[in-house]
Enzyme design. Sequence first.
Site, mmCIF file in Angstrom:
data_model
loop_
_atom_site.group_PDB
_atom_site.id
_atom_site.type_symbol
_atom_site.label_atom_id
_atom_site.label_comp_id
_atom_site.label_asym_id
_atom_site.label_seq_id
_atom_site.Cartn_x
_atom_site.Cartn_y
_atom_site.Cartn_z
ATOM 1 C CD GLU A 25 5.791 7.489 -5.151
ATOM 2 O OE1 GLU A 25 6.471 7.136 -4.185
ATOM 3 O OE2 GLU A 25 5.226 6.655 -5.918
ATOM 4 N N GLY A 65 3.641 8.692 -0.291
ATOM 5 C CA GLY A 65 3.320 7.932 0.930
ATOM 6 C C GLY A 65 3.300 6.431 0.690
ATOM 7 C CG HIS A 96 -8.438 -1.942 38.490
ATOM 8 N ND1 HIS A 96 -8.627 -3.229 38.046
ATOM 9 C CD2 HIS A 96 -9.648 -1.503 38.943
ATOM 10 C CE1 HIS A 96 -9.898 -3.568 38.235
ATOM 11 N NE2 HIS A 96 -10.543 -2.532 38.768
HETATM 12 C C1 FAD Z 1 -3.498 -4.291 2.759
HETATM 13 C C2 FAD Z 1 -2.254 -3.994 3.541
HETATM 14 C C3 FAD Z 1 -2.343 -3.660 4.876
HETATM 15 C C4 FAD Z 1 -1.202 -3.378 5.596
HETATM 16 N N1 FAD Z 1 -1.331 -3.082 6.927
HETATM 17 C C5 FAD Z 1 -0.230 -2.823 7.656
HETATM 18 C C6 FAD Z 1 -0.324 -2.497 9.041
HETATM 19 O O1 FAD Z 1 -1.418 -2.438 9.593
HETATM 20 N N2 FAD Z 1 0.814 -2.236 9.727
HETATM 21 C C7 FAD Z 1 2.042 -2.287 9.129
HETATM 22 O O2 FAD Z 1 3.047 -2.046 9.791
HETATM 23 N N3 FAD Z 1 2.173 -2.602 7.825
HETATM 24 C C8 FAD Z 1 1.076 -2.862 7.080
HETATM 25 N N4 FAD Z 1 1.207 -3.157 5.749
HETATM 26 C C9 FAD Z 1 2.564 -3.166 5.136
HETATM 27 C C10 FAD Z 1 3.029 -1.740 4.853
HETATM 28 O O3 FAD Z 1 2.068 -1.074 4.078
HETATM 29 C C11 FAD Z 1 4.387 -1.716 4.148
HETATM 30 O O4 FAD Z 1 5.247 -2.562 4.852
HETATM 31 C C12 FAD Z 1 4.931 -0.298 4.174
HETATM 32 O O5 FAD Z 1 4.135 0.496 3.337
HETATM 33 C C13 FAD Z 1 6.415 -0.195 3.845
HETATM 34 O O6 FAD Z 1 6.599 0.151 2.572
HETATM 35 P P1 FAD Z 1 7.947 0.728 1.964
HETATM 36 O O7 FAD Z 1 8.482 1.888 2.712
HETATM 37 O O8 FAD Z 1 8.852 -0.393 1.758
HETATM 38 O O9 FAD Z 1 7.429 1.218 0.539
HETATM 39 P P2 FAD Z 1 6.009 1.514 -0.031
HETATM 40 O O10 FAD Z 1 5.129 2.125 0.991
HETATM 41 O O11 FAD Z 1 5.507 0.323 -0.734
HETATM 42 O O12 FAD Z 1 6.343 2.677 -1.061
HETATM 43 C C14 FAD Z 1 7.174 2.499 -2.156
HETATM 44 C C15 FAD Z 1 6.965 3.663 -3.092
HETATM 45 O O13 FAD Z 1 7.932 3.601 -4.132
HETATM 46 C C16 FAD Z 1 7.320 3.977 -5.348
HETATM 47 N N5 FAD Z 1 8.091 3.398 -6.447
HETATM 48 C C17 FAD Z 1 8.253 2.079 -6.736
HETATM 49 N N6 FAD Z 1 9.070 1.913 -7.775
HETATM 50 C C18 FAD Z 1 9.447 3.170 -8.170
HETATM 51 C C19 FAD Z 1 10.280 3.646 -9.203
HETATM 52 N N7 FAD Z 1 10.944 2.831 -10.016
HETATM 53 N N8 FAD Z 1 10.418 4.989 -9.335
HETATM 54 C C20 FAD Z 1 9.777 5.844 -8.497
HETATM 55 N N9 FAD Z 1 8.987 5.430 -7.491
HETATM 56 C C21 FAD Z 1 8.827 4.110 -7.324
HETATM 57 C C22 FAD Z 1 5.908 3.418 -5.228
HETATM 58 O O14 FAD Z 1 5.024 4.105 -6.082
HETATM 59 C C23 FAD Z 1 5.612 3.671 -3.758
HETATM 60 O O15 FAD Z 1 4.980 4.909 -3.568
HETATM 61 C C24 FAD Z 1 0.079 -3.425 4.982
HETATM 62 C C25 FAD Z 1 0.173 -3.731 3.624
HETATM 63 C C26 FAD Z 1 -0.968 -4.022 2.909
HETATM 64 C C27 FAD Z 1 -0.833 -4.359 1.462
#
Ligand code: FAD
Length: 459
Positions: A34, A39, A441
């Site tokens: 990470e 998270g 209900h």
């Molecule tokens: C404002 C906002 C509100 C949202 N609300 C909702 C909601 O209510 N409900 C919902 O279902 N979804 C919601 N989403 C979408 C949801 O947050 C994402 O779909 C979810 O976090 C899935 O992410 P992921 O597992 O693909 O990776 P992410 O959670 O984006 O995590 C990826 C991780 O990889 C790490 N990383 C990246 N590149 C590298 C690298 N080269 N080396 C090491 N680490 C790296 C990053 O630092 C990050 O910690 C929301 C998004 C936003 C922006």
Amino acid sequence: MSRHFDAIIIGTGQAGPSLAARFAAAGMTVAIIERHKFGGTCVNTGCIPTKTLVASAYAAHVARRGAEYGFVGNGDVRVDMKRVKARKDEVSGRSNKGVEEWLLGLKNCTVIQGHARFQSPHTVVVNDEVLQADKVFINVGGRASVPAMPGIHEAPFLTNSSMMDIDFLPEHLVIVGGSYVGLEFGQMYRRFGSEVTIVEKGPRPIGREDEDVSDAVREILEMEGIGIRTNAKCISLSKRDSRIAVGMECDEGPPEVVGTHVLLAVGRTPNTDDLGLDRAGVATDQRGYIIVDDQLQTNVPGIWALGDCNGRGAFTHTSYNDYEIVADNLLDSAHRRVSDRIQAYALFTDPPLGRCGMTDAEVRKSGRAALVTKLPMSAVNRAVEKGETQGFIKISVDAETKHIMGAAILGIGGDEVVHVLLDVMYARAPYTVVQRAMHIHPTVAEYLPTVFSKLEPFP
Ligand SMILES: Cc1cc2nc3c(=O)[nH]c(=O)nc-3n(C[C@H](O)[C@H](O)[C@H](O)COP(=O)(O)OP(=O)(O)OC[C@H]3O[C@@H](n4cnc5c(N)ncnc54)[C@H](O)[C@@H]3O)c2cc1C
């Protein structure tokens, strides 16, 4: 010198940590990397903090309506943004810590902090350390898109990430982008007390939704005093003393709006540009999303991509579902597929919009003979009792098989009630199962049988 693992996982979003735990429990050696906060987006800058903020905004909104419910408060509700932020930080921080401690406590799992890059298909470098594994899982997520609009380098702007540091009330927040993120922030900040203008380049907000859904959401937001400007062509930013002008050349209304702060909410960009994917030979599409098959394997054997970076979903639940598919297939030979899942998501404005399956446009495109039904929330007792009657329930079904094709529940509890329909869709059961069930209900869900009794041919 390199270290060898059974699996390398890049990113601790919504798929990586669960995958690490499952592999480690199965006796595999795992390295999880990470580069920023444990998270990922959902925990630190997405779902969890924004829904915590939405809850504060909702409380302020209800407090302002106190007289309607029969209590006298100080009608002038003022929000303490430092306290709002502290509450958000507490909730989100607990989740972030939880993920970190969980990973650090896993047997067989090595947690490495740093930026990971591929050196070859099965070699990843982090902090000059070389790691190797037969299986590599990419869960790098995405970030807010920053389009090359005029003035972007001169005028300051916020994204969903930098919004997390705000502990004051912007006097006038201009939000560029009228989609899910923009609308949630817009209503939230309006309820905190900011003037809010949402600028959308399309003809209506949440343009992927049905027109009646998008119109109803617009009306709800406008009734709260949010300005919504649509058909904004050639959006630009420029500094105007201590303020920022957002130019738009809309068909109607002044050609610019001047605010104190600008939030860019115009989509997401996958974090795949600095991952060394070319060295691994992993193919992406034109927008940078990693191309995967139905089981989330990339074009390179032994490399999988999960979560937002594969373009097959943009939600926490789709990312988590990706984890389940990959883990079940690898460990239990389950043959699970992405194409088996049914589209489902919510817009967490108040009232929320719960969605599953097809939109009207998709139903039409399917060519199936369909029936549709719609009931206003004002006809739902529970909504009336709670004094929250905005929105409607709309469901379409296949006229022949009686299977539910899609639903939009805009209204109180819509984000929860939609699961009744979703689960019946997964069960491949006809809508009559819901229609004949006895419900509790007074709830919103108890009206679903009534909604189904009003099915008519799809227009
Ligand atoms: C404002 C906002 C509100 C949202 N609300 C909702 C909601 O209510 N409900 C919902 O279902 N979804 C919601 N989403 C979408 C949801 O947050 C994402 O779909 C979810 O976090 C899935 O992410 P992921 O597992 O693909 O990776 P992410 O959670 O984006 O995590 C990826 C991780 O990889 C790490 N990383 C990246 N590149 C590298 C690298 N080269 N080396 C090491 N680490 C790296 C990053 O630092 C990050 O910690 C929301 C998004 C936003 C922006």
